[in-house]
Design a protein around this motif. Structure first.
Motif, PDB file in Angstrom:
ATOM      1  N   TYR A 150       8.314   6.514   3.394  1.00  0.00           N
ATOM      2  CA  TYR A 150       8.062   7.963   3.698  1.00  0.00           C
ATOM      3  C   TYR A 150       9.303   9.056   3.739  1.00  0.00           C
ATOM      4  O   TYR A 150       9.227   9.842   3.142  1.00  0.00           O
ATOM      5  CB  TYR A 150       7.327   7.944   4.783  1.00  0.00           C
ATOM      6  N   TYR A 151      10.192   8.184   4.207  1.00  0.00           N
ATOM      7  CA  TYR A 151      11.545   9.031   4.219  1.00  0.00           C
ATOM      8  C   TYR A 151      12.180   9.348   2.935  1.00  0.00           C
ATOM      9  O   TYR A 151      12.663  10.393   2.425  1.00  0.00           O
ATOM     10  CB  TYR A 151      12.659   8.545   5.159  1.00  0.00           C
ATOM     11  N   SER A 152      12.009   8.191   1.948  1.00  0.00           N
ATOM     12  CA  SER A 152      12.424   8.131   0.651  1.00  0.00           C
ATOM     13  C   SER A 152      11.804   9.350  -0.306  1.00  0.00           C
ATOM     14  O   SER A 152      12.176  10.002  -1.063  1.00  0.00           O
ATOM     15  CB  SER A 152      12.214   6.757   0.082  1.00  0.00           C
ATOM     16  N   LEU A 153      10.410   9.314   0.054  1.00  0.00           N
ATOM     17  CA  LEU A 153       9.576  10.408  -0.666  1.00  0.00           C
ATOM     18  C   LEU A 153       9.838  11.702  -0.271  1.00  0.00           C
ATOM     19  O   LEU A 153       9.923  12.669  -0.971  1.00  0.00           O
ATOM     20  CB  LEU A 153       7.892  10.223  -0.248  1.00  0.00           C
ATOM     21  N   ARG A 154      10.358  11.869   0.823  1.00  0.00           N
ATOM     22  CA  ARG A 154      11.058  13.175   1.425  1.00  0.00           C
ATOM     23  C   ARG A 154      12.350  13.351   0.851  1.00  0.00           C
ATOM     24  O   ARG A 154      13.138  14.362   1.545  1.00  0.00           O
ATOM     25  CB  ARG A 154      10.801  13.427   2.782  1.00  0.00           C
ATOM     26  N   SER A 155      13.152  12.395   0.038  1.00  0.00           N
ATOM     27  CA  SER A 155      14.372  12.651  -0.420  1.00  0.00           C
ATOM     28  C   SER A 155      15.356  12.338   0.667  1.00  0.00           C
ATOM     29  O   SER A 155      16.492  13.071   0.438  1.00  0.00           O
ATOM     30  CB  SER A 155      14.694  13.817  -1.346  1.00  0.00           C
ATOM     31  N   GLN A 156      15.111  11.649   1.872  1.00  0.00           N
ATOM     32  CA  GLN A 156      15.894  11.591   3.017  1.00  0.00           C
ATOM     33  C   GLN A 156      16.422  10.163   2.805  1.00  0.00           C
ATOM     34  O   GLN A 156      16.028   9.151   3.597  1.00  0.00           O
ATOM     35  CB  GLN A 156      15.340  11.944   4.428  1.00  0.00           C
ATOM     36  N   HIS A 157      17.313   9.897   1.832  1.00  0.00           N
ATOM     37  CA  HIS A 157      17.576   8.405   1.453  1.00  0.00           C
ATOM     38  C   HIS A 157      18.727   7.692   2.651  1.00  0.00           C
ATOM     39  O   HIS A 157      18.360   6.624   2.600  1.00  0.00           O
ATOM     40  CB  HIS A 157      18.411   8.521   0.242  1.00  0.00           C
ATOM     41  N   GLU A 158      19.287   8.479   3.193  1.00  0.00           N
ATOM     42  CA  GLU A 158      20.131   7.835   4.366  1.00  0.00           C
ATOM     43  C   GLU A 158      19.098   7.231   5.559  1.00  0.00           C
ATOM     44  O   GLU A 158      19.205   6.078   5.843  1.00  0.00           O
ATOM     45  CB  GLU A 158      21.289   8.874   4.935  1.00  0.00           C
ATOM     46  N   ARG A 212       2.648   7.861  -6.129  1.00  0.00           N
ATOM     47  CA  ARG A 212       1.483   8.620  -6.401  1.00  0.00           C
ATOM     48  C   ARG A 212       1.913   9.998  -5.666  1.00  0.00           C
ATOM     49  O   ARG A 212       1.195  11.008  -5.627  1.00  0.00           O
ATOM     50  CB  ARG A 212       0.059   8.471  -6.057  1.00  0.00           C
ATOM     51  N   SER A 213       3.014  10.027  -4.993  1.00  0.00           N
ATOM     52  CA  SER A 213       3.728  11.200  -4.314  1.00  0.00           C
ATOM     53  C   SER A 213       2.590  11.627  -3.086  1.00  0.00           C
ATOM     54  O   SER A 213       2.292  12.930  -2.909  1.00  0.00           O
ATOM     55  CB  SER A 213       4.054  12.227  -5.225  1.00  0.00           C
ATOM     56  N   MET A 214       1.907  10.752  -2.332  1.00  0.00           N
ATOM     57  CA  MET A 214       0.716  11.106  -1.656  1.00  0.00           C
ATOM     58  C   MET A 214       1.343  11.261  -0.118  1.00  0.00           C
ATOM     59  O   MET A 214       1.201  10.283   0.577  1.00  0.00           O
ATOM     60  CB  MET A 214      -0.498  10.090  -1.583  1.00  0.00           C
ATOM     61  N   LYS A 215       2.292  12.220   0.110  1.00  0.00           N
ATOM     62  CA  LYS A 215       2.809  12.325   1.334  1.00  0.00           C
ATOM     63  C   LYS A 215       2.108  12.617   2.507  1.00  0.00           C
ATOM     64  O   LYS A 215       2.261  11.839   3.488  1.00  0.00           O
ATOM     65  CB  LYS A 215       3.620  13.823   1.020  1.00  0.00           C
ATOM     66  N   PRO A 216       0.934  13.110   2.520  1.00  0.00           N
ATOM     67  CA  PRO A 216       0.239  13.337   3.675  1.00  0.00           C
ATOM     68  C   PRO A 216      -0.378  11.863   4.119  1.00  0.00           C
ATOM     69  O   PRO A 216      -0.582  11.510   5.260  1.00  0.00           O
ATOM     70  CB  PRO A 216      -0.938  14.221   3.442  1.00  0.00           C
ATOM     71  N   GLU A 217      -0.770  11.052   3.093  1.00  0.00           N
ATOM     72  CA  GLU A 217      -1.445   9.852   3.421  1.00  0.00           C
ATOM     73  C   GLU A 217      -0.344   8.783   4.033  1.00  0.00           C
ATOM     74  O   GLU A 217      -0.720   7.850   4.571  1.00  0.00           O
ATOM     75  CB  GLU A 217      -2.001   9.387   2.084  1.00  0.00           C
ATOM     76  N   LEU A 218       0.866   8.954   3.199  1.00  0.00           N
ATOM     77  CA  LEU A 218       1.933   7.756   3.493  1.00  0.00           C
ATOM     78  C   LEU A 218       2.497   8.389   4.912  1.00  0.00           C
ATOM     79  O   LEU A 218       2.804   7.562   5.713  1.00  0.00           O
ATOM     80  CB  LEU A 218       3.221   8.341   2.617  1.00  0.00           C
ATOM     81  N   SER A 219       2.380   9.517   5.284  1.00  0.00           N
ATOM     82  CA  SER A 219       2.936   9.990   6.767  1.00  0.00           C
ATOM     83  C   SER A 219       1.845   9.546   7.634  1.00  0.00           C
ATOM     84  O   SER A 219       2.367   8.840   8.680  1.00  0.00           O
ATOM     85  CB  SER A 219       2.805  11.600   6.822  1.00  0.00           C
ATOM     86  N   PHE A 240       0.810  -1.118  -0.244  1.00  0.00           N
ATOM     87  CA  PHE A 240       0.120  -0.148  -0.063  1.00  0.00           C
ATOM     88  C   PHE A 240       0.911   1.207   0.005  1.00  0.00           C
ATOM     89  O   PHE A 240       0.648   2.178  -0.797  1.00  0.00           O
ATOM     90  CB  PHE A 240      -0.781  -0.108   1.209  1.00  0.00           C
ATOM     91  N   SER A 241       1.953   1.143   0.776  1.00  0.00           N
ATOM     92  CA  SER A 241       2.638   2.337   0.805  1.00  0.00           C
ATOM     93  C   SER A 241       3.527   2.684  -0.486  1.00  0.00           C
ATOM     94  O   SER A 241       4.021   3.824  -0.833  1.00  0.00           O
ATOM     95  CB  SER A 241       3.695   2.343   2.074  1.00  0.00           C
ATOM     96  N   ASN A 242       3.990   1.409  -1.124  1.00  0.00           N
ATOM     97  CA  ASN A 242       4.668   1.686  -2.503  1.00  0.00           C
ATOM     98  C   ASN A 242       3.682   2.426  -3.510  1.00  0.00           C
ATOM     99  O   ASN A 242       4.143   3.348  -4.226  1.00  0.00           O
ATOM    100  CB  ASN A 242       4.666   0.371  -3.097  1.00  0.00           C
ATOM    101  N   LEU A 243       2.417   2.116  -3.305  1.00  0.00           N
ATOM    102  CA  LEU A 243       1.274   2.927  -4.340  1.00  0.00           C
ATOM    103  C   LEU A 243       1.473   4.320  -3.945  1.00  0.00           C
ATOM    104  O   LEU A 243       1.191   5.299  -4.559  1.00  0.00           O
ATOM    105  CB  LEU A 243       0.114   2.133  -4.262  1.00  0.00           C
ATOM    106  N   LEU A 244       1.279   4.693  -2.543  1.00  0.00           N
ATOM    107  CA  LEU A 244       1.220   6.099  -2.001  1.00  0.00           C
ATOM    108  C   LEU A 244       2.570   6.700  -2.545  1.00  0.00           C
ATOM    109  O   LEU A 244       2.430   7.998  -2.810  1.00  0.00           O
ATOM    110  CB  LEU A 244       0.834   6.186  -0.558  1.00  0.00           C
TER     111      LEU A 244
END
Length: 586
Positions: free
Chosen positions: A329-337, A299-306, A292-296
């Motif tokens: 969630y962190y990957s979507l925020r570009s915090q890859h580490e 779709r770049s659905m940040k609030p829903e993933l959060s 489910f989180s992969n789909l969010l």
């Protein structure tokens, strides 16, 4: 055999007596829990819950105890309490010498899990695939010898056969393992664990045809699951629909599997809608929430993933799925580490968790750490050779390393697993281009368009290839189809390559002396920053030629581009078999 009473299950696909099926499910759920097979017990209990409750008079009776069961009861009760607390060596110690089927199974299973736990603890501390490969479950060989003797003497019940199959699979004796799991399914058709293990060993539909499976209603659940795994999504969805129609409409397991199937064919809206419905029915469910989180994420659905990440954290922060959701969630925020850290945490909890290895590979790619990405993807393939994302990831990694022969091999593996995924085909086409195998590249780009080009890039790449080969008419046709597709699907006109397409067509029509078409394309060019000046210059040239009395050509059969929808005859079929590129194996 002790399991003989469990064999009498309804015939293949026969769901006419749901009450009998519910009795069987409740019975096998209890028997699975007695043996510490929690996942199989949970699966049966969830399925039973989806059916109507039984009256007191119809509830299944408790299992009949044999003399051996009575003799081993004290040791079994004590050992089971240790087993439930994950004290596997202690449980096995007190079960030594027990003769009953239930106690013997728990004795062998405790030894197996003890070895697995020690192996996993060592695996977490090791780094690369070489060290991982050297970490073995030391108990496996002894277990195989003992279970093999019992098997030859025909003393194993359905659960015992299941464990023997698991041991053989862990020792990479795949053919023997498949035979034993099929035998386990015949002896105890209601045990989901054996069917699931069989699923993990079947690599294609041909292999499935040669299996002699028991003709029971459980086979329908197995086929639906294996079709999903083998990416035969249409067949899987048909099976799940027939199961829903048969009376399992409330089953959260079936709903989740349908959502996963839609995720696999990238029908993101449908998958999201089903997952949202599933969350309403089972709000504390953690299984499949990483999907489910992969789909969010897509779709770049940040609030829903959060929200999903926070919600799962409250339920159980130390579940692999929770760690993967937080990583996404962190990957979507570009915090890859930070994302990679959570995927590592997931793997400490379960080193065999496929999704986390693949997602960690993606994060290392984002961090430009190609060697770590290759290691992660290779781990994913070790866990499951059917994971197309890991093969595709390896292809991308070797592409970055400018090793086209390597990436061609990995992209082809990914394409074999996902023959109708345009991304694999476009990647293959690019590889063939780099290797100057332009005929194969053209095939790949056209096939990518034919199966429904997700990224709308296949036609542009094909057009540029025709352009490079001076096949101007074919290039023009591709650019025309591309423009039709962009306009007809209502995408923003500022799509990356639209200006390129209009520029080429303007020049093509100009060469063909089709002034009206050339003028229309040149005007379109003026709407884009990168082609504005060329468009204006071309319009001036056309005006000048017209003033000089140069007439439009009528004898050139050039294609016309205006964005009316393409006729149905021009639209290629959407479902095709994998490309046969065996003649160009690197």
């Amino acid at each position: 055999m002790a399991a003989a009473a469990m064999v009498a299950v309804a015939g293949g696909g026969d769901f006419s007596d749901l009450r009998e099926i519910k009795k069987q499910l409740l019975s096998v759920a209890e028997r699975s829990r007695e043996r510490g097979l929690q996942h199989s017990g949970k699966w049966a209990a969830e399925l039973a819950f989806a059916l109507e409750p039984l009256p007191l008079s119809e509830l299944p009776p408790p299992p009949v105890l044999t003399e051996e069961d009575a003799r081993d009861l004290d040791a079994y009760t004590l050992a089971k309490s240790y087993f439930d607390l994950k004290e596997y060596d202690r449980a096995a110690y007190f079960l030594q010498g027990c003769k009953s089927q239930k106690a013997y199974f728990l004795y062998m299973y405790s030894r197996y899990l003890s070895g697995e736990k020690k192996k996993d603890d060592e695996t977490v501390d090791s780094l690369g695939p070489l060290e991982k490969g050297q970490v073995k479950n030391e108990a496996l060989r002894e277990l195989r010898v003992e279970l093999s003797k019992k098997h030859k003497a025909q003393e194993l019940d359905g659960f015992g056969l299941y464990l023997y199959g698991v041991v053989l699979r862990k020792l990479d004796l795949v053919k023997e393992a498949i035979d034993v799991f099929v035998e386990a399914a015949h002896v105890l058709p209601l045990h989901w664990g054996a069917w699931l293990e069989l699923c993990n060993l079947i690599t294609d539909k041909e292999m499935l045809k040669f299996l002699s499976l028991p003709d029971t209603w459980m086979k329908e659940f197995f086929l639906a699951h294996i079709y999903t795994e083998l990416q035969l999504i249409e067949e899987a969805l048909q099976k799940y629909q027939s199961l829903i129609d048969a009376g399992f409409s409330k089953s959260t397991y079936i709903i989740s599997q349908i959502a996963v199937a839609y995720h696999n064919i990238r029908d993101i809206d449908k998958a999201l809608s089903i997952f949202n419905e599933l969350r309403k029915q089972d709000p504390y469910r953690i299984e499949n929430m990483d999907t489910f989180s992969n789909l969010l994420y897509v779709r770049s659905m940040k609030p829903e993933l959060s929200y999903l990440a926070h919600n799962l954290c409250e339920i159980d922060k130390y579940r692999v799925e929770t760690c993967c959701v937080i990583g996404n969630y962190y990957s979507l925020r570009s915090q890859h580490e930070k994302a990679a850290l959570y995927f590592q945490r997931a793997l400490k909890l379960n080193p065999r968790y496929l999704g986390a290895w693949t997602l960690m590979g993606h994060e290392y790619m984002e961090m430009k750490n190609t060697s770590a990405a290759i290691q992660a993807y290779r781990h994913a393939i070790e866990v499951n050779k059917r994971d197309y994302r890991a093969w595709y990831g390896l292809g991308q990694t070797y592409e970055i390393l400018k090793m086209p022969f390597y990436c061609l091999y990995y992209y082809r593996r990914a394409h074999q697993l996902r023959p109708n995924d345009s991304r694999m085909l476009v990647a293959l086409g690019e590889c063939y281009e780099k290797l100057n195998q332009l005929v194969e590249a053209k095939k790949c780009y056209w096939r990518a368009y034919a199966v429904g080009d997700v990224e709308k890039m296949a036609l542009v790449k094909l057009a540029k290839l025709h352009e490079q080969l001076n096949e101007s008419e074919q290039a023009a046709q591709c650019y025309i189809k591309y423009i039709h597709d962009i306009y007809s699907c209502g995408e923003v006109v500022e799509h990356l390559e639209v200006s390129t397409a209009f520029r080429y067509l303007a020049q093509y029509y100009f060469k063909c002396k089709l002034w009206d078409e050339a003028s229309a394309c040149a005007q379109k060019c003026c709407a884009f920053n990168d082609t504005r000046e060329e468009g204006k210059a071309l319009l001036r040239q056309i005006l000048q030629l017209r003033n000089q009395g140069e007439t439009s050509s009528t004898d050139v059969a050039a294609p016309f581009f205006l964005p009316a929808s393409l006729s149905a005859n021009n639209t290629p079929t959407r479902r095709v078999s994998p490309l046969n590129l065996s003649s160009v194996t690197p």
